[in-house]
Write a protein that holds these residues in place. Sequence first.
Motif, PDB file in Angstrom:
ATOM      1  N   ASP A 182     -25.423  35.848  31.288  1.00  0.00           N
ATOM      2  CA  ASP A 182     -26.628  36.853  31.148  1.00  0.00           C
ATOM      3  C   ASP A 182     -26.299  37.849  32.488  1.00  0.00           C
ATOM      4  N   HIS A 198     -27.888  38.900  21.909  1.00  0.00           N
ATOM      5  CA  HIS A 198     -28.295  37.731  22.417  1.00  0.00           C
ATOM      6  C   HIS A 198     -27.660  36.626  21.629  1.00  0.00           C
ATOM      7  N   GLU A 245     -31.748  35.841  32.851  1.00  0.00           N
ATOM      8  CA  GLU A 245     -31.924  35.922  31.424  1.00  0.00           C
ATOM      9  C   GLU A 245     -33.338  37.193  31.188  1.00  0.00           C
ATOM     10  N   VAL A 295     -32.971  44.673  21.464  1.00  0.00           N
ATOM     11  CA  VAL A 295     -32.285  43.224  21.734  1.00  0.00           C
ATOM     12  C   VAL A 295     -31.973  43.026  20.252  1.00  0.00           C
ATOM     13  N   SER A 339     -30.733  39.729  18.057  1.00  0.00           N
ATOM     14  CA  SER A 339     -31.031  38.144  18.047  1.00  0.00           C
ATOM     15  C   SER A 339     -30.198  37.666  17.179  1.00  0.00           C
ATOM     16  N   TYR A 358     -34.467  33.012  18.169  1.00  0.00           N
ATOM     17  CA  TYR A 358     -33.907  33.803  19.337  1.00  0.00           C
ATOM     18  C   TYR A 358     -35.043  35.009  19.468  1.00  0.00           C
ATOM     19  N   ALA A 401     -37.217  36.670  22.525  1.00  0.00           N
ATOM     20  CA  ALA A 401     -37.254  38.106  23.101  1.00  0.00           C
ATOM     21  C   ALA A 401     -38.511  38.356  23.393  1.00  0.00           C
TER      22      ALA A 401
END
Length: 413
Positions: A122, A142, A168, A178, A180, A185, A189
């Motif tokens: 990250d 991610h 992170e 983001v 995912s 995941y 987020a």
Amino acid sequence: MGPDLHDAANTPLGGELDGRKILIIVENLPVPFDRRVWQEATTLQQAGATVSVICPVGKGYDQRYEQISGVHIYRHPLPPEGNGALSYAMEYSAALFWQTVLSWKILFRHGFDVIQGCNPPDLVFLVAWPFKLLGKRYIFDHHDINPELYIAKFNRQDIFWRLMVLLERWNFASANVVISTNDSYRNIAHTRGRKREDDTFVVRSGPDLTRLRLVPPNSERKRGHRYLVGYVGVMGEQEGIDLLLESAAHIVFTMGRSDVAFCLVGGGPSLASLRQMAHDKGLDAHVEFTGRAPDDVLFEVLSTADVCVNPDRVNPMNDLSTMNKVLEYMAFGKAQVQFDVREGRHSAGEASLYAKCNDPIDFAERIVELLGDPDRCAQMGRIGRQRIENELSWEHQRAPLMAAYRRALRLSA
């Protein structure tokens, strides 16, 4: 699995990103060997964008620059792979140096409007920060949940784990959007990352059915045995290959099934020690490690296998992660056995049997159960293939990927 480098089979996406310029940064694997990143890059390029990628060199991918299928690929060296804190520090420092240098080079040579940073680790947000000051947008792709990955590797929550949590958090905070890999995941987020729902998108690592292909089974892969159990994936500590070898020993020596062979396709840091473990268990006649292999070998193994396996341990990391191998087995219409992890069950459903938590004996018994019921295997394989075709293939991931980029670039739908 390495992609067909000259295959532009994906349907063009109508110039939706004409004139846009995108930089993707990934440290974990070289491109185009990293299937997810390669599918993203070529999809964006087919939508009209100029796409550049920064990644490490790797076996078979050692050219520092090349253009493949219209994508500009810049590769950089990394120190030898290791497992200690010093090795990781050296690797990450070298990667950040080269990613920064190459980003500025690409900015002046090709330009970019968006940086898409892929973890692990990250840290790409550190490269993106100066460019955000210039008005560039940052998408966090991610791939792994690193705090859980650290626990899976080292079984502790120490100062380094707290650093993972902090990095992170900064990575999420830096991202405009983001991407995912699954809903678990995406929930991270929203909770740990504190991202708004309309800034998060699920883009699964679905197999590209225009590239994966069944080939005629090759009985030589069974090395004189009646049945073949197939595995495809990384040879690392957290992949549970040691549990699979215990299962193989139980099948061969305790259950007396000398008619079963195992073929394990893939490379990784634990390959040598796993080969030694198989030898120490007396499994040389039954277990073959191919190492990292080209697509024709991988397709042949999966086409020949009677049953496939995913021995990932049940832990917080694997419970929330979607494993590419599970989807690839389904794409090849293969029944599989895995431990009962949440996202593994969500992906495979009735296409898999689920063994007791981290129990290699029960895992072995589930393998033998399937080997003894070819009709059930065929039905499970059909269920898995249909789920890939109808929901999980890369064809179904293009729309959310385009939506994520429209959001990042503030384009109208």
